[in-house]
Write a protein that holds these residues in place. Sequence first.
Motif, PDB file in Angstrom:
ATOM      1  N   MET A   1       0.921  -1.207  -0.100  1.00 58.89           N
ATOM      2  CA  MET A   1      -0.093  -0.163   0.137  1.00 58.89           C
ATOM      3  C   MET A   1       0.954   1.464   0.025  1.00 58.89           C
ATOM      4  O   MET A   1       0.314   2.250  -0.509  1.00 58.89           O
ATOM      5  N   VAL A   2       2.031   1.210   0.704  1.00 57.09           N
ATOM      6  CA  VAL A   2       2.840   2.508   0.865  1.00 57.09           C
ATOM      7  C   VAL A   2       3.547   2.590  -0.585  1.00 57.09           C
ATOM      8  O   VAL A   2       3.618   3.746  -1.150  1.00 57.09           O
ATOM      9  N   ALA A   3       3.796   1.668  -1.422  1.00 56.27           N
ATOM     10  CA  ALA A   3       4.244   1.597  -2.672  1.00 56.27           C
ATOM     11  C   ALA A   3       3.315   2.413  -3.663  1.00 56.27           C
ATOM     12  O   ALA A   3       3.736   3.121  -4.608  1.00 56.27           O
ATOM     13  N   LEU A   4       2.191   1.896  -3.558  1.00 55.50           N
ATOM     14  CA  LEU A   4       1.102   2.538  -4.280  1.00 55.50           C
ATOM     15  C   LEU A   4       0.992   4.085  -3.961  1.00 55.50           C
ATOM     16  O   LEU A   4       0.745   4.777  -4.922  1.00 55.50           O
ATOM     17  N   LYS A   5       1.083   4.474  -2.697  1.00 55.80           N
ATOM     18  CA  LYS A   5       1.118   5.883  -2.326  1.00 55.80           C
ATOM     19  C   LYS A   5       2.463   6.684  -3.180  1.00 55.80           C
ATOM     20  O   LYS A   5       2.062   7.814  -3.886  1.00 55.80           O
ATOM     21  N   TYR A   6       3.440   6.047  -2.813  1.00 52.61           N
ATOM     22  CA  TYR A   6       4.748   6.602  -3.646  1.00 52.61           C
ATOM     23  C   TYR A   6       4.465   6.868  -5.122  1.00 52.61           C
ATOM     24  O   TYR A   6       4.886   7.810  -5.681  1.00 52.61           O
ATOM     25  N   VAL A   7       4.182   5.734  -5.861  1.00 53.91           N
ATOM     26  CA  VAL A   7       3.899   5.695  -7.247  1.00 53.91           C
ATOM     27  C   VAL A   7       3.014   6.857  -7.658  1.00 53.91           C
ATOM     28  O   VAL A   7       3.050   7.542  -8.845  1.00 53.91           O
ATOM     29  N   THR A   8       1.999   6.958  -6.990  1.00 57.19           N
ATOM     30  CA  THR A   8       0.767   7.901  -7.334  1.00 57.19           C
ATOM     31  C   THR A   8       1.296   9.318  -7.175  1.00 57.19           C
ATOM     32  O   THR A   8       1.291  10.185  -8.157  1.00 57.19           O
ATOM     33  N   ILE A   9       2.110   9.639  -6.050  1.00 60.17           N
ATOM     34  CA  ILE A   9       2.769  10.985  -5.912  1.00 60.17           C
ATOM     35  C   ILE A   9       3.788  11.259  -6.912  1.00 60.17           C
ATOM     36  O   ILE A   9       3.686  12.248  -7.562  1.00 60.17           O
ATOM     37  N   LEU A  10       4.481  10.200  -7.273  1.00 59.14           N
ATOM     38  CA  LEU A  10       5.532  10.422  -8.275  1.00 59.14           C
ATOM     39  C   LEU A  10       4.974  10.733  -9.623  1.00 59.14           C
ATOM     40  O   LEU A  10       5.360  11.456 -10.228  1.00 59.14           O
ATOM     41  N   LEU A  11       3.841   9.928 -10.040  1.00 60.86           N
ATOM     42  CA  LEU A  11       3.291  10.005 -11.365  1.00 60.86           C
ATOM     43  C   LEU A  11       2.646  11.488 -11.278  1.00 60.86           C
ATOM     44  O   LEU A  11       2.663  12.290 -12.533  1.00 60.86           O
ATOM     45  N   PHE A  12       2.219  12.094 -10.407  1.00 59.77           N
ATOM     46  CA  PHE A  12       1.556  13.295 -10.324  1.00 59.77           C
ATOM     47  C   PHE A  12       2.751  14.396 -10.522  1.00 59.77           C
ATOM     48  O   PHE A  12       2.650  15.195 -11.367  1.00 59.77           O
ATOM     49  N   PHE A  13       3.658  14.368  -9.823  1.00 60.68           N
ATOM     50  CA  PHE A  13       4.860  15.072 -10.005  1.00 60.68           C
ATOM     51  C   PHE A  13       5.588  14.958 -11.486  1.00 60.68           C
ATOM     52  O   PHE A  13       5.931  15.982 -11.852  1.00 60.68           O
ATOM     53  N   LEU A  14       5.737  13.689 -11.877  1.00 59.48           N
ATOM     54  CA  LEU A  14       6.239  13.817 -13.258  1.00 59.48           C
ATOM     55  C   LEU A  14       5.172  14.474 -14.216  1.00 59.48           C
ATOM     56  O   LEU A  14       5.792  14.945 -15.251  1.00 59.48           O
ATOM     57  N   PHE A  15       3.987  13.999 -14.253  1.00 57.41           N
ATOM     58  CA  PHE A  15       3.036  14.639 -15.325  1.00 57.41           C
ATOM     59  C   PHE A  15       2.997  16.196 -15.103  1.00 57.41           C
ATOM     60  O   PHE A  15       3.042  17.027 -16.031  1.00 57.41           O
ATOM     61  N   SER A  16       3.282  16.806 -13.738  1.00 61.84           N
ATOM     62  CA  SER A  16       3.333  18.221 -13.530  1.00 61.84           C
ATOM     63  C   SER A  16       4.552  18.799 -14.322  1.00 61.84           C
ATOM     64  O   SER A  16       4.527  19.881 -14.971  1.00 61.84           O
ATOM     65  N   PHE A  17       5.698  17.857 -14.134  1.00 63.47           N
ATOM     66  CA  PHE A  17       6.985  18.414 -14.958  1.00 63.47           C
ATOM     67  C   PHE A  17       6.808  18.456 -16.363  1.00 63.47           C
ATOM     68  O   PHE A  17       7.045  19.255 -16.998  1.00 63.47           O
TER      69      PHE A  17
END
Length: 113
Positions: A1-17
């Motif tokens: 579950m923690v990995a899902l949180k990190y991946v979701t946050i990472l994807l948001f930051f990557l798409f923002s970039f």
Amino acid sequence: MVALKYVTILLFFLFSFLFHSLSIIFVNQANFLINTPQDPMNVATPDYVTEVLEKGSMLNTVGNRLFYTALSLLPWIFGPVLVFLCSITLVPLFYNLDFVPPTRKGKVNEIGN
């Protein structure tokens, strides 16, 4: 579950970039097109320059939205209550970014008075 949180946050930051990078490209292209001479055979018509600048502005808006959403998801690592509080604070922020406050009719806004 923690990995899902990190991946979701990472994807948001990557798409923002990604959206911010594309915005910089379009605004830079619009800056070059503004300085081109006006010829009848030229591709850079004022309508085209306006369209390119509007695309850059829209990409910047989407990038900002993704970045603010990613910032509100960062406390998700610590629990759901902080995410709820951050999401509640984003609603007035987005409202102030989206809408211009109305002015009184007949009253001109003057700077310096």
